[in-house]
Scaffold this motif. Structure first.
Motif, mmCIF file in Angstrom:
data_model
loop_
_atom_site.group_PDB
_atom_site.id
_atom_site.type_symbol
_atom_site.label_atom_id
_atom_site.label_comp_id
_atom_site.label_asym_id
_atom_site.label_seq_id
_atom_site.Cartn_x
_atom_site.Cartn_y
_atom_site.Cartn_z
ATOM 1 N N GLU A 1 0.823 -1.188 0.000
ATOM 2 C CA GLU A 1 0.000 0.000 0.000
ATOM 3 C C GLU A 1 0.868 1.252 0.000
ATOM 4 O O GLU A 1 0.586 2.192 -0.717
ATOM 5 C CB GLU A 1 -0.931 0.009 1.209
ATOM 6 N N ARG A 2 1.900 1.236 0.802
ATOM 7 C CA ARG A 2 2.774 2.404 0.865
ATOM 8 C C ARG A 2 3.541 2.573 -0.451
ATOM 9 O O ARG A 2 3.824 3.692 -0.853
ATOM 10 C CB ARG A 2 3.742 2.281 2.033
ATOM 11 N N THR A 3 3.855 1.462 -1.097
ATOM 12 C CA THR A 3 4.547 1.545 -2.379
ATOM 13 C C THR A 3 3.676 2.271 -3.394
ATOM 14 O O THR A 3 4.158 3.118 -4.143
ATOM 15 C CB THR A 3 4.901 0.133 -2.894
ATOM 16 N N ALA A 4 2.395 1.953 -3.398
ATOM 17 C CA ALA A 4 1.472 2.619 -4.319
ATOM 18 C C ALA A 4 1.399 4.112 -4.016
ATOM 19 O O ALA A 4 1.400 4.939 -4.937
ATOM 20 C CB ALA A 4 0.088 1.992 -4.229
ATOM 21 N N MET A 5 1.340 4.463 -2.748
ATOM 22 C CA MET A 5 1.301 5.880 -2.362
ATOM 23 C C MET A 5 2.575 6.593 -2.804
ATOM 24 O O MET A 5 2.521 7.712 -3.304
ATOM 25 C CB MET A 5 1.132 6.014 -0.841
ATOM 26 N N ALA A 9 2.942 9.588 -5.557
ATOM 27 C CA ALA A 9 3.538 10.854 -5.134
ATOM 28 C C ALA A 9 4.791 11.191 -5.940
ATOM 29 O O ALA A 9 5.250 12.332 -5.920
ATOM 30 C CB ALA A 9 3.878 10.796 -3.650
ATOM 31 N N ASP A 10 5.323 10.219 -6.660
ATOM 32 C CA ASP A 10 6.539 10.421 -7.446
ATOM 33 C C ASP A 10 6.291 11.465 -8.543
ATOM 34 O O ASP A 10 5.337 11.348 -9.310
ATOM 35 C CB ASP A 10 6.956 9.083 -8.075
ATOM 36 N N PRO A 11 7.145 12.495 -8.631
ATOM 37 C CA PRO A 11 6.948 13.552 -9.635
ATOM 38 C C PRO A 11 6.929 13.022 -11.075
ATOM 39 O O PRO A 11 6.168 13.519 -11.904
ATOM 40 C CB PRO A 11 8.136 14.492 -9.423
ATOM 41 N N ARG A 118 -7.531 7.111 -2.955
ATOM 42 C CA ARG A 118 -8.400 7.526 -1.847
ATOM 43 C C ARG A 118 -8.425 6.459 -0.751
ATOM 44 O O ARG A 118 -8.399 6.780 0.431
ATOM 45 C CB ARG A 118 -9.816 7.790 -2.346
ATOM 46 N N ALA A 119 -8.498 5.208 -1.167
ATOM 47 C CA ALA A 119 -8.538 4.119 -0.186
ATOM 48 C C ALA A 119 -7.241 4.072 0.612
ATOM 49 O O ALA A 119 -7.259 3.866 1.827
ATOM 50 C CB ALA A 119 -8.785 2.789 -0.891
ATOM 51 N N LEU A 120 -6.124 4.283 -0.062
ATOM 52 C CA LEU A 120 -4.839 4.249 0.627
ATOM 53 C C LEU A 120 -4.689 5.415 1.603
ATOM 54 O O LEU A 120 -4.068 5.285 2.649
ATOM 55 C CB LEU A 120 -3.696 4.269 -0.390
#
Length: 127
Positions: A1-5, A9-11, A118-120
């Protein structure tokens, strides 16, 4: 989940998503303009072609706006048969595009991506 976030967020990922959205919007604008031309365009050049005694040469034909023409045939008996695109169908498509745009519809991919983000984040995914 954090990987997806982190990815979202990666530019570079944001830039790529923005580029894809811009390309989609440009294609949609091009399609919309094409349907507008079919729905509201002039058939004057096609009528000019039909009524002319002789067929114009290639350079003159290239100058004609034959956007509304779907098919041109020269029957064996002579003359010229010209078929036009259906204006009502073009208007229907314009209405569909307009309704989709006003409803804020996104592609399935972008909707799924948004719901996932949104879920993350813990936001309400039903918005």
């Amino acid at each position: 989940e954090r990987t997806a976030m982190k990815l979202l967020a990666d530019p570079e990922i944001k830039r790529r998503i923005a580029k894809l959205e811009n390309e989609r919007d440009a294609k949609l604008a091009e399609v919309t303009e094409g349907y507008r031309r079919l729905a509201f365009g002039s058939v004057a050049d096609a009528v000019k072609l039909i009524l002319s005694d002789e067929l114009p040469d290639g350079s003159e034909i290239e100058k004609l706006d034959l956007t509304m023409v779907s098919d041109i045939k020269r029957p064996k008996g002579g003359g010229l048969e010209v078929k036009f695109f259906d204006r009502l169908k073009a208007l229907d498509r314009l209405c569909e595009l307009s309704n989709a745009a006003s409803a804020g519809e996104n592609s399935d991919f972008l909707c799924a991506l948004d719901r996932s983000a949104r879920a993350l984040r813990g936001d309400d995914a039903s918005e």
